[in-house]
Design an enzyme around this catalytic site. Structure first.
Site, PDB file in Angstrom:
ATOM      1  N   ARG A 144      -2.123  -0.999  -8.161  1.00  0.00           N
ATOM      2  CA  ARG A 144      -3.701  -0.498  -7.828  1.00  0.00           C
ATOM      3  C   ARG A 144      -3.410   0.825  -7.797  1.00  0.00           C
ATOM      4  O   ARG A 144      -2.761   1.442  -7.468  1.00  0.00           O
ATOM      5  CB  ARG A 144      -3.005  -1.030  -6.459  1.00  0.00           C
ATOM      6  CG  ARG A 144      -5.045  -0.693  -6.133  1.00  0.00           C
ATOM      7  CD  ARG A 144      -5.498  -0.709  -4.345  1.00  0.00           C
ATOM      8  NE  ARG A 144      -4.925  -2.053  -3.625  1.00  0.00           N
ATOM      9  CZ  ARG A 144      -4.535  -2.458  -2.340  1.00  0.00           C
ATOM     10  NH1 ARG A 144      -4.452  -1.746  -2.247  1.00  0.00           N
ATOM     11  NH2 ARG A 144      -4.647  -4.062  -2.668  1.00  0.00           N
TER      12      ARG A 144
ATOM     13  N   ASP B  36       0.679  -1.499   0.050  1.00  0.00           N
ATOM     14  CA  ASP B  36       0.233  -0.296   0.193  1.00  0.00           C
ATOM     15  C   ASP B  36       1.037   0.989  -0.283  1.00  0.00           C
ATOM     16  O   ASP B  36       1.801   1.228   0.400  1.00  0.00           O
ATOM     17  CB  ASP B  36      -1.261  -0.028   1.270  1.00  0.00           C
ATOM     18  CG  ASP B  36      -2.240  -0.925   0.980  1.00  0.00           C
ATOM     19  OD1 ASP B  36      -2.580  -1.641   0.673  1.00  0.00           O
ATOM     20  OD2 ASP B  36      -3.154  -1.077   2.009  1.00  0.00           O
TER      21      ASP B  36
END
Length: 300
Positions: free
Chosen positions: A175, A125
């Protein structure tokens, strides 16, 4: 966020955990890994895949980071044992990035090696801007040795398109999301459409360079534009997926799944669910108002 919303979110932040959990459980699988497994099984039964995340950020010492690593290893083992269609998401600060970069790299590498053993995948992330360069550095170092690792990029950062072009030289796997952290206007777009336009520019760049992309958004405009771009560029279905948060816009989630696109849901769980839930409420003042109204009505 206007003054009323700020007051409402502030009020929710003062509520006991037991009250917040009544509403937070829509967005968090629960405090235990068993809760995460249960939710992922239900999603898989619908043909929806998942990414699992044990909640926790900003670890302040190596001992806590090492414990988080063990919890993440347990997730990978549970995915394998229960034959879940899921991978692992991690936050670098929960693995010691704010303490020691090389230590953090070692922790993440342990997870990537374990995931590789199980033919699984780890998504790193992206957090707030003090950690952007460090996170990219760790990702690129790992990417030199392992293919089963990807990174998150945020379209509200002005640097993101250039970052993607640079990372693509090493092989990007992304992502793409808007971004949630509060950043200064010098480095981040502030206009809603500016962020959207950059999202689509970055997505197009990724597709043009043959990247695999997790299109992570709940924004109907971006979803519609992504559909159009996929059709215009004739992008194969094995080159992208859509991603959403657990408990958010479930009808839209199901529609994307029914349209034949791969849908992955971010499933958070763990004992540190409270901080995550308050942050979700800060992003969604309407839900904060719903909780406040419910509390006030209950007290009548």
């Amino acid at each position: 966020m206007n003054i009323v919303n700020k007051v409402i979110v502030g009020f929710v932040g003062l509520l006991p955990k037991s009250i917040v959990y009544i509403f937070a459980k829509k967005y968090v699988a629960g405090p235990s890994i068993e809760d995460g497994i249960r939710v992922v099984k239900k999603l898989n039964a619908k043909g929806i895949v998942a990414t699992m995340d044990v909640l926790g950020e900003a670890i302040k010492n190596k001992e806590e980071a090492a414990q988080t690593t063990l919890e993440c290893l347990e997730i990978l083992e549970a995915i394998e044992e229960h034959k879940l269609n899921a991978n692992l998401s991690i936050k670098p600060t929960s693995l010691g990035l704010a303490v020691d970069k090389e230590f953090c790299y070692d922790q993440i590498e342990k997870l990537v090696i374990k995931a590789n053993k199980y033919k699984n995948f780890v998504r790193i992330d992206m957090e707030d801007s003090p950690y952007t360069d460090l996170t990219i550095e760790i990702f690129l170092k790992l990417r030199q040795k392992y293919e089963n690792v990807g990174i998150v990029v945020q379209s509200y950062l002005k640097r993101t398109l250039d970052d993607v072009k640079m990372m693509n030289k090493k092989g990007g796997h992304y992502r793409l999301c808007k971004g949630i952290y509060i950043e200064p206007p010098q480095i981040a777009y502030k206009g809603k459409q500016e962020v959207r336009d950059n999202f689509m520019a970055v997505l197009k760049q990724m597709f043009e360079e043959g990247n695999y992309v997790g299109i992570a958004t709940h924004d109907k405009y971006l979803l519609d534009e992504s559909y159009k771009l996929i059709k215009e560029m004739n992008i194969r279905k094995d080159k992208y997926e859509f991603q959403m948060l657990y408990g958010v816009k479930e009808r839209l989630r199901d529609k994307i799944n029914e349209d034949g696109h791969l849908m992955r849901i971010y499933v958070p769980f763990g004992e540190k669910w409270y901080a995550y839930s308050i942050r979700r409420l800060q992003e969604n003042p309407n839900m904060a108002w719903h909780i406040t109204k419910s509390i006030l009505m209950f007290g009548r």
